[in-house]
Scaffold this motif. Structure first.
Motif, PDB file in Angstrom:
ATOM      1  N   THR A 161      10.069   7.471   0.288  1.00  0.00           N
ATOM      2  CA  THR A 161       9.290   6.296   0.699  1.00  0.00           C
ATOM      3  C   THR A 161       9.950   5.539   1.853  1.00  0.00           C
ATOM      4  O   THR A 161      11.106   5.116   1.725  1.00  0.00           O
ATOM      5  CB  THR A 161       9.142   5.334  -0.501  1.00  0.00           C
ATOM      6  OG1 THR A 161       8.801   6.110  -1.649  1.00  0.00           O
ATOM      7  CG2 THR A 161       8.090   4.291  -0.237  1.00  0.00           C
ATOM      8  N   ARG A 171       0.858  -1.199   0.000  1.00  0.00           N
ATOM      9  CA  ARG A 171       0.000   0.000   0.000  1.00  0.00           C
ATOM     10  C   ARG A 171       0.890   1.243   0.000  1.00  0.00           C
ATOM     11  O   ARG A 171       2.016   1.215   0.472  1.00  0.00           O
ATOM     12  CB  ARG A 171      -0.882   0.029   1.264  1.00  0.00           C
ATOM     13  CG  ARG A 171      -1.924  -1.072   1.354  1.00  0.00           C
ATOM     14  CD  ARG A 171      -3.019  -0.936   0.326  1.00  0.00           C
ATOM     15  NE  ARG A 171      -3.555   0.426   0.161  1.00  0.00           N
ATOM     16  CZ  ARG A 171      -4.532   0.946   0.918  1.00  0.00           C
ATOM     17  NH1 ARG A 171      -5.093   0.234   1.871  1.00  0.00           N
ATOM     18  NH2 ARG A 171      -4.966   2.171   0.701  1.00  0.00           N
ATOM     19  N   SER A 172       0.328   2.327  -0.482  1.00  0.00           N
ATOM     20  CA  SER A 172       1.078   3.578  -0.474  1.00  0.00           C
ATOM     21  C   SER A 172       1.266   4.075   0.960  1.00  0.00           C
ATOM     22  O   SER A 172       0.329   4.007   1.761  1.00  0.00           O
ATOM     23  CB  SER A 172       0.327   4.632  -1.278  1.00  0.00           C
ATOM     24  OG  SER A 172       0.898   5.902  -1.029  1.00  0.00           O
ATOM     25  N   HIS A 173       2.457   4.599   1.213  1.00  0.00           N
ATOM     26  CA  HIS A 173       2.692   5.193   2.538  1.00  0.00           C
ATOM     27  C   HIS A 173       1.923   6.505   2.680  1.00  0.00           C
ATOM     28  O   HIS A 173       1.834   7.050   3.765  1.00  0.00           O
ATOM     29  CB  HIS A 173       4.188   5.419   2.756  1.00  0.00           C
ATOM     30  CG  HIS A 173       4.837   6.314   1.760  1.00  0.00           C
ATOM     31  ND1 HIS A 173       4.907   6.008   0.417  1.00  0.00           N
ATOM     32  CD2 HIS A 173       5.431   7.521   1.883  1.00  0.00           C
ATOM     33  CE1 HIS A 173       5.523   6.981  -0.227  1.00  0.00           C
ATOM     34  NE2 HIS A 173       5.839   7.922   0.646  1.00  0.00           N
ATOM     35  N   ARG A 174       1.385   7.000   1.555  1.00  0.00           N
ATOM     36  CA  ARG A 174       0.586   8.236   1.605  1.00  0.00           C
ATOM     37  C   ARG A 174      -0.907   7.914   1.750  1.00  0.00           C
ATOM     38  O   ARG A 174      -1.728   8.813   1.899  1.00  0.00           O
ATOM     39  CB  ARG A 174       0.797   9.085   0.359  1.00  0.00           C
ATOM     40  CG  ARG A 174       2.272   9.249  -0.022  1.00  0.00           C
ATOM     41  CD  ARG A 174       2.786  10.662   0.204  1.00  0.00           C
ATOM     42  NE  ARG A 174       4.166  10.809  -0.219  1.00  0.00           N
ATOM     43  CZ  ARG A 174       5.164  11.216   0.558  1.00  0.00           C
ATOM     44  NH1 ARG A 174       4.964  11.513   1.824  1.00  0.00           N
ATOM     45  NH2 ARG A 174       6.388  11.337   0.098  1.00  0.00           N
ATOM     46  N   ALA A 175      -1.274   6.638   1.663  1.00  0.00           N
ATOM     47  CA  ALA A 175      -2.673   6.255   1.907  1.00  0.00           C
ATOM     48  C   ALA A 175      -2.964   6.457   3.394  1.00  0.00           C
ATOM     49  O   ALA A 175      -2.035   6.495   4.218  1.00  0.00           O
ATOM     50  CB  ALA A 175      -2.889   4.800   1.518  1.00  0.00           C
TER      51      ALA A 175
END
Ligand SMILES: Cc1ncc(COP(=O)(O)O)c(C=O)c1O
Length: 384
Positions: free
Chosen positions: A246, A38-42
């Motif tokens: 990231t 998953r995106s760390h920005r999610a």
């Protein structure tokens, strides 16, 4: 007398000074909640990063108006980011009494070419903080991991200083008291006292450090991973979990697991007590033997994490070879891994005593140190 091997063995022989032992009862399945892929920005990733920051603040007692950021490149990244971004605004004082502190001196004097007063002490000793001018920017290491010598307290650092204090606290955080009102920049990595993973650094900034970032632009270019301001303003997102680049969410999960464990053992007080008990067991061992001693000369400066020891027996002919052979013998028996002194430090042993190490393991290992010492003395006599 025959030199027989002790009956008991440490359950965990990991006494490395970094990466350090994982918390007791740690296992890979504890990381099952990591939002992998998953995106760390999610929202889920950002939530984990923010939790890592919030729980760090809670356990370490970091003041509410200090910023805490997760930054690239482990402790080194955090220290260098601070030095490259903040130094040069006023004269600097570089303080070193072992290898890592010496590395920061090289950065500042040879790479940044900043005019700095350099204050150093030999391994085993510490620089007298009363002689430092805290109206300059001062860079120092709280716990010298390679000499086992630590700053005993922050009393000599004035609250009304003009300069910034930049403190590499990587082997002190979570094991020793850090006086936040005396520290403007504090750094550490998860891989030390918390037994986490390396690669991510923690950067803690006082309001005065933020003021410096917002009022001063260094004369040299800053790579993207060092940049903490935009248009003369702090990028606040970095200190809320919006990392510059990231991060590994697996490492973040692992740090969160370690923080949970830290709370279970009583938070900072519990962590300190565990490190103290570990170090005390070794100090008592040394006090009872004429052939081994703490490298730290002044008791007040003895580290409770990276305990460094020297052999003091007159019979030892080649100190470096002897210490290496003792460490190798213990490693071969599976009793103590990675306990040789740091490569640039005086010959001896370095036994990590941070909170993830169990006192029962230190206690089970020490009789083996007696055994390995006697075995090496005998081997030396045979070889003669
Ligand atoms: C005092 C000190 N500073 C810096 C470092 C470098 O840490 P890292 O490899 O996490 O960047 C270490 C590693 O042992 C250390 O002990």
């Amino acid at each position: 007398m025959a030199n027989t091997t002790p009956d008991s063995r440490p359950a965990n022989p990991r006494f490395s000074s970094g990466p350090c032992a994982k918390p007791p009862h740690w296992s890979l399945d504890k990381l099952a909640d990591a939002p992998l892929g998953r995106s760390h920005r999610a929202a889920i990733g950002k939530g984990k990063l923010a939790a890592a920051i919030d729980e760090t603040r809670e356990i370490l007692g970091v003041p509410a108006d200090y910023r805490i950021g997760i930054v690239p490149a482990s402790d080194t990244g955090a220290v260098e980011m601070a030095m490259w971004s903040m130094l040069g605004a006023r004269p600097a004082t570089m303080v070193a009494w072992e290898s890592f502190g010496a590395g920061w001196v090289t950065d500042v004097v040879k790479q940044l070419k900043i005019e700095a007063e350099v204050k150093t002490a030999e391994y085993g000793q510490i620089v007298d903080f009363a002689e430092i001018d805290f109206d300059t920017d001062v860079v120092f290491t709280w716990n010298g991991t390679t000499s086992g010598v630590r700053v005993p307290n922050g009393d000599a650092i004035p609250e009304d200083r003009e300069g910034l204090t930049i403190c590499d606290a990587t082997s002190a955080a979570f094991a020793q008291d850090l006086p936040w009102n005396k520290l403007d920049v504090t750094t550490f990595s998860w891989q030390k006292v918390m037994g986490g993973e390396a690669a991510h650094g923690m950067l803690i900034l006082s309001p005065r450090a933020v003021e410096r970032l917002e009022s001063y632009t260094p004369a040299w270019p800053l790579p993207k991973i060092f940049r903490m301001t935009k248009g003369g303003k702090l990028i606040e997102g970095i200190f809320k979990g919006e990392t510059i680049n990231t991060p590994s969410m697996l490492c973040v999960e692992d740090y969160l697991v370690a923080l949970d464990w830290a709370r279970e053992v009583g938070g900072l007080e519990g962590l300190k007590a565990r490190a103290n008990a570990n170090a005390q067991a070794i100090w008592d061992f040394c006090d009872a033997r004429p052939w081994i001693a703490n490298l730290a000369e002044d008791e007040a400066t003895r580290s409770n994490t990276s305990v460094c020891l020297k052999f003091t027996d007159d019979r030892i002919r080649d100190g470096a070879a002897f210490a290496k052979a003792v460490a190798k013998r213990l490693e071969k028996e599976g009793i103590a891994l990675d306990i040789g002194a740091y490569r640039d430090a005086p010959a001896g042993l370095r036994i990590w005593c941070g909170a993830t190490v169990e006192t029962s393991d230190i206690e089970a290992m020490l009789p083996w140190l007696d055994w390995a010492f006697e075995a090496e003395i005998a081997a030396q006599a045979e070889a003669a």
